[in-house]
Motif scaffolding. Structure first.
Motif, short mmCIF file in Angstrom:
data_model
loop_
_atom_site.label_atom_id
_atom_site.label_comp_id
_atom_site.label_asym_id
_atom_site.label_seq_id
_atom_site.Cartn_x
_atom_site.Cartn_y
_atom_site.Cartn_z
N LEU A 18 0.86 -1.19 0.00
CA LEU A 18 0.00 0.00 0.00
C LEU A 18 0.89 1.23 0.00
O LEU A 18 1.90 1.28 0.72
N ASN A 19 0.48 2.23 -0.77
CA ASN A 19 1.33 3.41 -0.95
C ASN A 19 0.55 4.69 -0.69
O ASN A 19 -0.19 5.17 -1.55
N ASN A 20 0.65 5.21 0.54
CA ASN A 20 0.06 6.50 0.90
C ASN A 20 -1.44 6.57 0.57
O ASN A 20 -1.90 7.48 -0.13
N LEU A 21 -2.20 5.63 1.11
CA LEU A 21 -3.64 5.58 0.85
C LEU A 21 -4.41 6.53 1.76
O LEU A 21 -4.15 6.61 2.96
N ASN A 22 -5.39 7.21 1.17
CA ASN A 22 -6.31 8.06 1.92
C ASN A 22 -7.73 7.75 1.46
O ASN A 22 -8.02 7.76 0.26
N LEU A 23 -8.59 7.48 2.43
CA LEU A 23 -9.95 7.07 2.11
C LEU A 23 -10.85 7.35 3.30
O LEU A 23 -10.47 7.12 4.45
N LYS A 24 -12.05 7.85 3.02
CA LYS A 24 -13.04 8.06 4.08
C LYS A 24 -14.32 7.34 3.69
O LYS A 24 -14.86 7.53 2.60
N ILE A 25 -14.81 6.51 4.60
CA ILE A 25 -16.04 5.75 4.38
C ILE A 25 -17.08 6.23 5.38
O ILE A 25 -16.85 6.21 6.60
N GLU A 26 -18.20 6.70 4.88
CA GLU A 26 -19.22 7.30 5.72
C GLU A 26 -20.05 6.24 6.44
O GLU A 26 -20.12 5.09 6.02
N ARG A 27 -20.69 6.67 7.51
CA ARG A 27 -21.53 5.78 8.31
C ARG A 27 -22.65 5.18 7.43
O ARG A 27 -23.35 5.89 6.71
N GLY A 28 -22.79 3.87 7.49
CA GLY A 28 -23.87 3.20 6.77
C GLY A 28 -23.61 2.93 5.30
O GLY A 28 -24.46 2.37 4.61
#
Length: 359
Positions: A18-28
């Motif tokens: 993995l190389n500098n991963l950015n991710l946001k997963i919202e509720r639900g």
């Protein structure tokens, strides 16, 4: 639960998974991690669960750093590709396992454990099979047992690693629909890993396309399919024809004719003369009359007409690879094309990338 992945790296010796991963997963949300083998999607899932730890970066659950939490403290349910059921335990005991290993001070009574397990088996439609063993179940039934076991601990996050990969196509399709309904009913934040593009596009609220340890694109199924951000996404998602072209002062020279096409950002192609690739979906190849603007002559080389869509393979002079075109069955029967027949085609839509973008 909201999950944030911030600047995450993962190294296995000299290999960078993995190389500098950015991710946001919202509720639900129900999010798919989609990519080929070796793209890093399972590694990311295991880091979120606590089964692996990042070499750098952080994982946040609802704004709290989860990086130091043990896997048992993360309230995560994990469903493995090959079920990982205990062969010597009944269906009931497999589902109850996570509840029985809780420290005694927090453990439910036997009566409450039985009530929860039977409720979950009813939810996954296996309540009549509670006394059977895994070897007495079908693949689809085993996967539902694995899902019930993951749900028994009342997780805040549900993680699934290729959950339907070992099942045949018909069972896979049925379980996909069932999982989507279950997710909507329970309102969990869910992440599933798959290399099956149809599965990702059908199930997910958003798709995260991964390649070589990086995220290529994040978007709704419609966005990643209709507006691919990179050549990799275009070629990985759905069938597509990739054709060499020349970009010259905002015009694209394709098949010996000049057409207007859009670059990946929706603007016109760059000025100057540069080599490029034109991507055209098979359903955007149009069969037209001779003399139609931008039409080029071609020869029908192969026809696969079984099912609701006919796949026509054509060859254009000077183009070594065959071009694939899709027609509805009704349209194909109207045209009645045969192998060896001369036809004229044009592209209804094309997306162009400079050749350097595919490097």
């Amino acid at each position: 639960m909201v999950i944030e992945v911030r600047n995450v790296d993962k190294n296995f010796d000299t290999f960078k998974a993995l190389n500098n991963l950015n991710l946001k997963i919202e509720r639900g949300e129900l999010v798919a991690l989609l990519g080929p083998s070796g793209s890093g999607k399972t590694t990311l899932l295991r880091i979120i669960s606590g089964l692996e730890f990042a070499s750098a970066g952080s994982i946040f659950f609802d704004g709290q750093d989860a990086g130091t939490r043990h896997v048992g403290e993360r309230r995560v349910g994990f469903v493995f590709q090959h079920y990982a059921l205990f062969r010597h335990m009944t269906v009931f005991e497999n589902v109850a396992f996570g509840l029985r290993v809780v420290p005694r001070a927090r453990r439910l009574s036997n009566t409450d454990i039985k009530k929860r397990v039977l409720s979950l088996l009813s939810l996954v439609q296996l309540d009549r099979l509670s006394e059977r063993y895994p070897t007495q179940l079908s693949g689809g039934q085993r996967q539902r047992v694995a899902l019930a076991r993951a749900l028994a601990i009342e997780p805040l996050v549900l993680l699934l690693d290729e959950p339907f990969g070992a099942l045949d196509a018909k069972v896979r399709k049925e379980l996909r629909r069932w999982l989507r309904r279950l997710h909507d009913e329970m309102g969990l934040t869910s992440i599933f890993v798959t290399h099956d593009q149809e599965e990702a596009l059908e199930l997910a609220d958003r798709v995260v396309v991964m390649n070589k340890g990086k995220i290529e694109q994040i978007g709704t199924p419609e966005e990643v399919y209709d507006q691919p951000a990179t050549p990799f996404v275009y070629e990985f998602l759905g069938n597509v024809n990739r054709i060499d072209c020349t970009i010259n002062d905002g015009k694209v020279h394709l098949w010996g004719v000049q057409v207007i096409a859009e670059t990946q950002d929706g603007g016109k192609c760059p000025s100057g003369t540069v080599p490029g690739f034109a991507y055209i979906r098979p359903h955007d190849i149009d069969f037209v009359e001779k003399g139609t603007e931008h039409a080029v002559p071609a020869i029908v080389r192969h026809v696969a007409a079984a099912g609701p869509t006919a796949r026509i393979e054509i060859q254009i002079e000077g183009i070594p690879n065959f071009i694939e075109a899709d027609l509805s069955r009704k349209r194909y029967l109207e045209l009645g094309y045969k192998i060896g027949q001369n036809v004229f085609v044009s592209a209804r839509a094309a997306r162009v990338f400079p050749a350097s973008a595919a490097e």
